[in-house]
Design an enzyme around this catalytic site. Structure first.
Site, mmCIF file in Angstrom:
data_model
loop_
_atom_site.group_PDB
_atom_site.id
_atom_site.type_symbol
_atom_site.label_atom_id
_atom_site.label_comp_id
_atom_site.label_asym_id
_atom_site.label_seq_id
_atom_site.Cartn_x
_atom_site.Cartn_y
_atom_site.Cartn_z
ATOM 1 C CE LYS A 114 -1.957 -7.620 -5.216
ATOM 2 N NZ LYS A 114 -2.402 -6.252 -5.447
ATOM 3 C CE LYS A 196 -3.841 -7.760 1.254
ATOM 4 N NZ LYS A 196 -3.649 -6.403 0.904
ATOM 5 C CE LYS A 199 -9.053 -1.656 -2.931
ATOM 6 N NZ LYS A 199 -7.649 -2.009 -3.015
HETATM 7 N N1 AQP Z 1 -6.732 -6.545 5.084
HETATM 8 C C1 AQP Z 1 -6.163 -5.391 5.331
HETATM 9 N N2 AQP Z 1 -5.959 -4.978 6.594
HETATM 10 C C2 AQP Z 1 -5.365 -3.774 6.863
HETATM 11 N N3 AQP Z 1 -4.966 -2.911 5.895
HETATM 12 C C3 AQP Z 1 -5.153 -3.289 4.624
HETATM 13 N N4 AQP Z 1 -4.881 -2.687 3.447
HETATM 14 C C4 AQP Z 1 -5.261 -3.490 2.421
HETATM 15 N N5 AQP Z 1 -5.810 -4.608 2.896
HETATM 16 C C5 AQP Z 1 -5.751 -4.528 4.266
HETATM 17 C C6 AQP Z 1 -4.273 -1.371 3.321
HETATM 18 O O1 AQP Z 1 -5.114 -0.585 2.476
HETATM 19 C C7 AQP Z 1 -4.306 0.353 1.761
HETATM 20 C C8 AQP Z 1 -4.668 0.358 0.313
HETATM 21 O O2 AQP Z 1 -4.426 -0.923 -0.247
HETATM 22 P P1 AQP Z 1 -4.304 -1.042 -1.826
HETATM 23 O O3 AQP Z 1 -5.565 -0.718 -2.466
HETATM 24 O O4 AQP Z 1 -3.157 -0.237 -2.286
HETATM 25 O O5 AQP Z 1 -3.899 -2.505 -2.155
HETATM 26 P P2 AQP Z 1 -3.761 -3.817 -1.382
HETATM 27 O O6 AQP Z 1 -2.903 -3.660 -0.168
HETATM 28 O O7 AQP Z 1 -3.298 -4.843 -2.368
HETATM 29 O O8 AQP Z 1 -5.264 -4.049 -0.921
HETATM 30 P P3 AQP Z 1 -6.269 -5.123 -1.390
HETATM 31 O O9 AQP Z 1 -7.596 -4.779 -0.799
HETATM 32 O O10 AQP Z 1 -5.723 -6.474 -1.054
HETATM 33 O O11 AQP Z 1 -6.343 -4.903 -2.950
HETATM 34 P P4 AQP Z 1 -6.182 -5.938 -4.109
HETATM 35 O O12 AQP Z 1 -7.127 -7.066 -3.780
HETATM 36 O O13 AQP Z 1 -6.534 -5.216 -5.345
HETATM 37 O O14 AQP Z 1 -4.748 -6.398 -4.083
HETATM 38 C C9 AQP Z 1 -2.854 -0.031 2.007
HETATM 39 O O15 AQP Z 1 -2.279 0.844 2.954
HETATM 40 C C10 AQP Z 1 -2.941 -1.408 2.584
HETATM 41 O O16 AQP Z 1 -1.887 -1.694 3.467
#
Ligand code: AQP
Length: 332
Positions: A114, A196, A199
């Site tokens: 990040k 991965k 969002k």
């Molecule tokens: N691609 C993924 N596959 C499986 N699990 C996933 N999670 C996130 N992306 C995947 C799981 O979703 C939960 C919530 O995630 P989060 O909102 O806390 O943040 P993150 O992991 O940083 O998810 P994003 O979508 O990638 O958000 P941004 O883009 O804002 O950083 C967690 O349990 C995570 O493991």
């Protein structure tokens, strides 16, 4: 709450949840509600580690809450609340930060990723994010934390912090275990299947948002990056197809060899269409329920206020005991 074991998990309101969030995390949360005391949070404090527009954040937060309920979280069975509505997460964060080493945080791969992606805003919160996540979990003495594979390292750190605190001040925290689904722990981007699905990815075709309309979902799957081979089979080097097979398997319950037989002799086009339609149809009830809930803001408010009150009550007791353990003078 009854004598059942505690579960905690959270999701950031950084945009509409993706298929990755759904498969890796939220779809596993609902079924746990009968067996455990579940606490699910929209972790808005975490979301500001990356710059957010305040108007958008407030809007996204309410939408995220409605989406959580639309995905099957029952606010009567579970505690569903906004993290910022319970000030004890931030208070425990401080105590735990003083029991976490700089070196440990420096090893976190999400911080490295990040901070590379947001080089203009490498703030202290982004660095200490895993301590707040440990506080989220330990504040409730959660024994199980359902997460996607990308959060495994943070959970490991939360365990280390809990163990260190227990050694220093005497047994207090439950050392939490991760609950990572065997299939779909890491759903990959449709445009770059070595990355991965996220969002906040800038390429809208890289991720399926769970509120996307059916034709958008089908179109995004049609455009998914695969390989020059034409056989639907799970193998090394076929990251795109492996990802699509995993997604298809999660929604149909079919094993990889069954999927391979189903599409034997057919091209990738037929397979991508089948995955798109299956996912879109499975998410249809979520979209409908979300629309219904967003029309009842009073109900949403009633639920998240009640959730915050119940969450605060549990953690107030925890923090009082912790303050006493670390040597602060009683406030009463
Ligand atoms: N691609 C993924 N596959 C499986 N699990 C996933 N999670 C996130 N992306 C995947 C799981 O979703 C939960 C919530 O995630 P989060 O909102 O806390 O943040 P993150 O992991 O940083 O998810 P994003 O979508 O990638 O958000 P941004 O883009 O804002 O950083 C967690 O349990 C995570 O493991």
């Amino acid at each position: 709450m009854s004598g059942k074991k505690m579960i905690f998990s959270g999701i950031q309101p950084t945009g509409t949840f993706t298929l990755g969030n759904y498969i890796g995390a939220i779809r596993n949360w609902g079924p746990l509600q009968d067996e455990f005391n579940c606490i699910y949070s929209i972790v808005d404090l975490h979301s500001i580690t990356v710059a957010q527009d305040p108007v958008e954040l407030r809007k996204n937060s309410l939408r995220a809450y409605a989406l959580l309920l639309a995905c099957g979280i029952d606010p009567k069975k579970s505690i569903a609340f906004f993290q910022s509505h319970n000030k004890f997460h931030a208070e425990l964060n401080w105590v735990l930060a003083c029991n976490t080493q700089f070196g440990e945080l420096s090893r976190m791969t999400q911080f490295k990723d990040k901070s590379a992606r947001h080089a203009d805003n490498v703030n202290a919160g982004l660095f200490t994010y895993p301590v707040l996540m440990a506080a989220d979990i330990l504040a409730y003495n959660a024994s199980l934390v359902p997460i996607g594979g990308d959060q495994k390292q943070h959970l490991e750190l939360a365990r280390n912090i809990a163990q260190r605190f227990n050694q220093r001040y005497g047994d207090f925290f439950t050392v939490p275990e991760p609950y990572i689904a065997p299939l779909g722990a890491k759903v990959m981007s449709l445009q770059d299947p070595t990355k991965k699905m996220s969002k906040s990815d800038e390429n809208p075709n890289s991720c399926i948002l769970i509120l996307d309309e059916k034709d958008t979902i089908v179109r995004k799957f049609k455009r998914a990056v695969t390989d020059s081979d034409a056989e639907v089979s799970f193998a090394d080097g076929k990251d795109g197809i492996n990802n699509l097979m995993t997604i298809y398997s999660c929604f149909t319950g079919k094993k990889f060899d069954e999927i391979q037989n189903e599409f034997s002799g057919k091209g990738y086009g037929d397979f991508k269409l089948a995955v798109g339609e299956t996912v879109a149809d499975a998410l249809e009830p979520v979209r409908t329920e979300f629309a219904r809930l967003m029309n009842d803001k009073a109900y949403l408010k009633e639920c998240y206020m009640d959730g915050a009150m119940r969450a605060t009550k549990i953690t107030q007791k925890t923090i009082t005991k912790i303050y006493r353990k670390v040597g602060f003078v009683d406030a009463r």
